[in-house]
Every structure is written in C-alpha cells, then in structure tokens.
Design a protein around this motif. Sequence first.
Motif, PDB file in Angstrom:
ATOM      1  N   GLU A  96      -3.856  28.335  -8.861  1.00 19.83           N
ATOM      2  CA  GLU A  96      -4.948  29.268  -9.116  1.00 19.83           C
ATOM      3  C   GLU A  96      -5.528  29.788  -7.808  1.00 19.83           C
ATOM      4  O   GLU A  96      -5.849  30.984  -7.689  1.00 19.83           O
ATOM      5  N   SER A  97      -5.676  28.924  -6.809  1.00 20.42           N
ATOM      6  CA  SER A  97      -6.206  29.350  -5.517  1.00 20.42           C
ATOM      7  C   SER A  97      -5.285  30.371  -4.854  1.00 20.42           C
ATOM      8  O   SER A  97      -5.755  31.310  -4.199  1.00 20.42           O
ATOM      9  N   MET A  98      -3.993  30.198  -5.019  1.00 21.74           N
ATOM     10  CA  MET A  98      -3.060  31.174  -4.465  1.00 21.74           C
ATOM     11  C   MET A  98      -3.269  32.547  -5.097  1.00 21.74           C
ATOM     12  O   MET A  98      -3.239  33.583  -4.407  1.00 21.74           O
ATOM     13  N   GLY A  99      -3.521  32.575  -6.403  1.00 22.81           N
ATOM     14  CA  GLY A  99      -3.797  33.847  -7.065  1.00 22.81           C
ATOM     15  C   GLY A  99      -5.083  34.486  -6.582  1.00 22.81           C
ATOM     16  O   GLY A  99      -5.140  35.706  -6.334  1.00 22.81           O
ATOM     17  N   TYR A 100      -6.145  33.677  -6.418  1.00 24.08           N
ATOM     18  CA  TYR A 100      -7.403  34.208  -5.912  1.00 24.08           C
ATOM     19  C   TYR A 100      -7.252  34.738  -4.488  1.00 24.08           C
ATOM     20  O   TYR A 100      -7.838  35.768  -4.127  1.00 24.08           O
TER      21      TYR A 100
ATOM     22  N   LEU B 224      -0.983  24.348  11.520  1.00 27.52           N
ATOM     23  CA  LEU B 224       0.042  25.309  11.116  1.00 27.52           C
ATOM     24  C   LEU B 224      -0.582  26.551  10.482  1.00 27.52           C
ATOM     25  O   LEU B 224      -0.132  27.684  10.725  1.00 27.52           O
ATOM     26  N   TYR B 225      -1.606  26.347   9.672  1.00 30.42           N
ATOM     27  CA  TYR B 225      -2.276  27.482   9.034  1.00 30.42           C
ATOM     28  C   TYR B 225      -2.872  28.412  10.095  1.00 30.42           C
ATOM     29  O   TYR B 225      -2.699  29.644  10.026  1.00 30.42           O
ATOM     30  N   LEU B 226      -3.564  27.844  11.075  1.00 31.09           N
ATOM     31  CA  LEU B 226      -4.161  28.661  12.131  1.00 31.09           C
ATOM     32  C   LEU B 226      -3.089  29.361  12.966  1.00 31.09           C
ATOM     33  O   LEU B 226      -3.250  30.528  13.352  1.00 31.09           O
TER      34      LEU B 226
ATOM     35  N   ASN C 121      -7.444  43.470  -2.846  1.00 32.50           N
ATOM     36  CA  ASN C 121      -8.604  44.263  -3.225  1.00 32.50           C
ATOM     37  C   ASN C 121      -9.686  44.320  -2.147  1.00 32.50           C
ATOM     38  O   ASN C 121     -10.584  45.168  -2.247  1.00 32.50           O
ATOM     39  N   GLN C 122      -9.629  43.424  -1.149  1.00 38.40           N
ATOM     40  CA  GLN C 122     -10.648  43.453  -0.100  1.00 38.40           C
ATOM     41  C   GLN C 122      -9.967  43.526   1.274  1.00 38.40           C
ATOM     42  O   GLN C 122      -9.512  44.586   1.668  1.00 38.40           O
ATOM     43  N   ASN C 123      -9.885  42.410   1.972  1.00 41.48           N
ATOM     44  CA  ASN C 123      -9.263  42.419   3.289  1.00 41.48           C
ATOM     45  C   ASN C 123      -8.837  41.000   3.659  1.00 41.48           C
ATOM     46  O   ASN C 123      -9.011  40.050   2.885  1.00 41.48           O
ATOM     47  N   ALA C 124      -8.284  40.861   4.856  1.00 44.00           N
ATOM     48  CA  ALA C 124      -7.795  39.555   5.296  1.00 44.00           C
ATOM     49  C   ALA C 124      -8.925  38.552   5.461  1.00 44.00           C
ATOM     50  O   ALA C 124      -8.753  37.354   5.194  1.00 44.00           O
ATOM     51  N   ALA C 125     -10.102  39.025   5.910  1.00 41.65           N
ATOM     52  CA  ALA C 125     -11.230  38.106   6.080  1.00 41.65           C
ATOM     53  C   ALA C 125     -11.645  37.511   4.745  1.00 41.65           C
ATOM     54  O   ALA C 125     -11.948  36.306   4.650  1.00 41.65           O
ATOM     55  N   ALA C 126     -11.669  38.333   3.688  1.00 40.40           N
ATOM     56  CA  ALA C 126     -12.008  37.819   2.359  1.00 40.40           C
ATOM     57  C   ALA C 126     -10.970  36.825   1.870  1.00 40.40           C
ATOM     58  O   ALA C 126     -11.301  35.832   1.207  1.00 40.40           O
ATOM     59  N   MET C 127      -9.701  37.059   2.208  1.00 45.29           N
ATOM     60  CA  MET C 127      -8.649  36.119   1.821  1.00 45.29           C
ATOM     61  C   MET C 127      -8.875  34.751   2.478  1.00 45.29           C
ATOM     62  O   MET C 127      -8.781  33.709   1.821  1.00 45.29           O
TER      63      MET C 127
ATOM     64  N   LEU D 243       2.959  36.138   5.225  1.00 44.30           N
ATOM     65  CA  LEU D 243       1.893  35.969   4.228  1.00 44.30           C
ATOM     66  C   LEU D 243       2.196  34.881   3.201  1.00 44.30           C
ATOM     67  O   LEU D 243       1.307  34.086   2.868  1.00 44.30           O
ATOM     68  N   PRO D 244       3.421  34.811   2.641  1.00 41.62           N
ATOM     69  CA  PRO D 244       3.676  33.706   1.691  1.00 41.62           C
ATOM     70  C   PRO D 244       3.445  32.327   2.305  1.00 41.62           C
ATOM     71  O   PRO D 244       2.933  31.428   1.631  1.00 41.62           O
ATOM     72  N   GLN D 245       3.836  32.142   3.577  1.00 37.89           N
ATOM     73  CA  GLN D 245       3.586  30.861   4.225  1.00 37.89           C
ATOM     74  C   GLN D 245       2.088  30.586   4.340  1.00 37.89           C
ATOM     75  O   GLN D 245       1.631  29.457   4.148  1.00 37.89           O
ATOM     76  N   LEU D 246       1.329  31.628   4.642  1.00 34.79           N
ATOM     77  CA  LEU D 246      -0.121  31.472   4.761  1.00 34.79           C
ATOM     78  C   LEU D 246      -0.733  31.077   3.425  1.00 34.79           C
ATOM     79  O   LEU D 246      -1.609  30.197   3.355  1.00 34.79           O
ATOM     80  N   PHE D 247      -0.265  31.712   2.340  1.00 33.02           N
ATOM     81  CA  PHE D 247      -0.776  31.385   1.010  1.00 33.02           C
ATOM     82  C   PHE D 247      -0.437  29.943   0.629  1.00 33.02           C
ATOM     83  O   PHE D 247      -1.294  29.191   0.154  1.00 33.02           O
ATOM     84  N   VAL D 248       0.824  29.560   0.836  1.00 38.99           N
ATOM     85  CA  VAL D 248       1.275  28.240   0.400  1.00 38.99           C
ATOM     86  C   VAL D 248       0.552  27.135   1.162  1.00 38.99           C
ATOM     87  O   VAL D 248       0.031  26.180   0.575  1.00 38.99           O
ATOM     88  N   ILE D 249       0.497  27.234   2.489  1.00 42.16           N
ATOM     89  CA  ILE D 249      -0.146  26.185   3.284  1.00 42.16           C
ATOM     90  C   ILE D 249      -1.640  26.139   2.989  1.00 42.16           C
ATOM     91  O   ILE D 249      -2.232  25.065   2.817  1.00 42.16           O
ATOM     92  N   GLY D 250      -2.278  27.295   2.919  1.00 44.79           N
ATOM     93  CA  GLY D 250      -3.720  27.317   2.708  1.00 44.79           C
ATOM     94  C   GLY D 250      -4.154  26.783   1.356  1.00 44.79           C
ATOM     95  O   GLY D 250      -5.188  26.121   1.246  1.00 44.79           O
ATOM     96  N   THR D 251      -3.375  27.045   0.325  1.00 39.97           N
ATOM     97  CA  THR D 251      -3.791  26.658  -1.022  1.00 39.97           C
ATOM     98  C   THR D 251      -3.231  25.302  -1.462  1.00 39.97           C
ATOM     99  O   THR D 251      -3.811  24.659  -2.334  1.00 39.97           O
ATOM    100  N   PHE D 252      -2.127  24.865  -0.873  1.00 41.85           N
ATOM    101  CA  PHE D 252      -1.520  23.600  -1.283  1.00 41.85           C
ATOM    102  C   PHE D 252      -1.865  22.436  -0.357  1.00 41.85           C
ATOM    103  O   PHE D 252      -1.586  21.289  -0.700  1.00 41.85           O
ATOM    104  N   LEU D 253      -2.456  22.710   0.797  1.00 38.75           N
ATOM    105  CA  LEU D 253      -2.681  21.650   1.770  1.00 38.75           C
ATOM    106  C   LEU D 253      -3.584  20.552   1.212  1.00 38.75           C
ATOM    107  O   LEU D 253      -3.246  19.364   1.261  1.00 38.75           O
TER     108      LEU D 253
END
Length: 387
Positions: free
Chosen positions: A240-244, A104-106, A251-257, A121-131
């Motif tokens: 915390e990971s969601m904040g990072y 789902l993240y991919l 401050n950077q780009n999607a690749a850094a995220m 973007l919120p879905q990407l943050f939630v799945i990526g950091t809470f999985l």
Amino acid sequence: MICSRCRATVVVTARVCPVCGQALEGRPTTPLVIDYAPSADAPRGALHEATTVIVRRAPSEPNAPAQPLSHDELAAVAADIGRALVVPQWRRWWWKMLLIGMALYLAIDRVWLATGNLFLLPQLFVIGTFLVPIVYTAYLYEDGTLYDVPLTHIALIFFFGGVLGSLAASLLESRLITSTGAGFFGQLSLSNALIVGLSEELAKLMVVLPFLGWVRRRFPTLMHGIVLGAAAGMGFAAFESMGYAFYALINQNAAAMHDTIRLRALLAPLGHGTWTAIVAGAIWRERLTHGHPLTTNAMVAFLISAGLHMLWDYVPAITLRGIPLLHLLIGAIGLLILRFFLLAARGHDGPAYRERSLWRALRLYFAALWLELQHLTREPAPPKRRG
C-alpha cells in the motif's frame, strides 16, 4: 550456556542442545531421544545440517521402546531447538539492516536526482516502502519470536498479505464506496472510512484464515498467531505504501513522494501490522480455548481493528514537525490492545487473562493498566518527622 555432553555453546534461553540433543541443566523438559541423518555433503555432527530428524520420548526403562511425542511436546521441542539455532545467527542484525537500507535509499535518491534516470525509481519505491517491514520481520527472528517458523512461510504470508489483500480490498472498496466527498475533517467521510476499515481488515483475514487451516497443528500457540498476523499486515502496509508513494510522485512531485515514504515507514508498525496481529491473535486464542476460530470474541477483535482503522482514515492530520499526533494516539491504543495478547501468549496470569469474554477481558486489562499508571505517577508521601 555450555552443553555438558558436547561442550557446544548454546544460548541461555534454549532447553535442548542443537548439536547433540542433550537436555540442558536447569531446564525442565521432556526426556528426549534425538536421532538424525546428515546430509549427503555434510558429516554427521550439527543437527541443523540434517535432512531428517526423529524426536521421541526417552523410555522409562532400558529395554522399553521410545514413545512418540504429542503435538504440543513436539512443537515445544522444535521451538527450543529453533531458538538455539536462530538467535545467535540473527543477533543484532536488524539495526544493521535498517542502517544499510537507509544508506542505500539515500544513495539511490541522490543518483536519481543527479542523473534523472527513471530506471532508479522502482528501486527507490521498493527500498523505501519495504525496508521497515523487512527489518521488523528480521527483528522478530533475532528476538526468537519466529524461531520455529520457516522463512518461506513468513515470505508467503507477507507476500500474499500484500498482493491478495490489496486486490481484495480494492474490489470491495470499488463496490461499496459510492461517494467521493471529503469528510468533516477533510479526510475520508465517516461512512467511507468505515467501509475502508472493514474492507481492508477483511481482505487481510482472507489471507490469514486459510493459512491458519494450513498450519494449525505446526504453529499452534497464541504467539504464532500474533506474529503471523503481523507479517500479513506488514506485507499489506508495504504494498500500500508503494502505491501511495507512486501516487504522490505522479500527482505532486518528488518531495511529496519522499515525505510519503518517510511518514508511512514511521507509522507502519502502528497501523496494519498491529491491527491484523490483534485479529489473528484473537483467532488463535479462540482456537486454543474453544477449538474453532470464528466466535463472538473473534468478531469483537475484528470490529476493534476495523474501528481503529476507521479512525485512522477519518481523523484530521494534526501534525507536529510533520508527525501526525492523532495517528500516533490511535497507534498507541492499538499497541496497548496488542500488548494484552502478547502478555497472554507469555503466560501472564490474572483476571483479565482468565476471562473468556474478550470484551470483558480487555476492560479488566485496561482497568489494571490504569491502576498501574496511577501507582507510578502518584507522588510518594513525605516521611513523617519524629518528635
């Protein structure tokens, strides 16, 4: 295993049949009388469908009244029944959840890059950091470690560990950190890293300690303290990971995220979850042995966790293929300390587990662990030749 009374299939680790309450053969347990009222829309049959369950000690004589169980016996019975019910339901699901979450993240990532739809973007943050934290909790259920803890309790301590812990840590750090200069290795300075470690570990304890007072009778064992502390720590790590991740995108780009999400997901079990589990395990251990949780040993565990946290934020990011090696080393040390509490919770015997002082117990534990490693790595002597 097959129950001799109702012929229900029961997991081999259970002591009591979850359907009829029969004590299983080969499992020494307290003779029980289990009675229960079925729900309004379900016929009498399955224990897990009951609205009320009454568990009593079986009378020693035919006409004698059944005696109530003690708190320890009742906790053991609930654990056995819960293990029999939960383990088959969750077996081998944690890795399925991990694979589905990664897929789902991919998928969301590809659609977002193709369409530029910011609502994804919120879905990407939630799945990526809470999985990873959710998969970790599911694994504990599947393994039977959290078999007698309701999912609502786990969700509450996970959620409050993340939200209230983050709020408390932010307030403490904003008042205690007075300089923003980088340290010798380019990360936080040593003093700021110490403040962050103490503040965040204390903030997570602000969630664990009230929960201990709430459930101290229902979840009294050392293993309960370890896994509930880990749940609070994993909740903190997820938020915390969601904040990072959000900071890296702004401050950077999607690749850094994406790099931030992947790296923190990889390191999540080595950090906050382990540190809080160590402190919570020590607190539960002290409550069992001394009757009150806040002792010198609990303070030692807190300082150990805060020290590991400080090193985590202070050491340089020496990487190999993007993986920080020193952070893996710090995480391994934390896991070895946590292993001491896990072995103690499982009833291991030895000088380290009989020692009341936590500091001396850990020294004995690491000395014994070092001897084991030496024994494993020592080359066997060549056989002597005859004649």
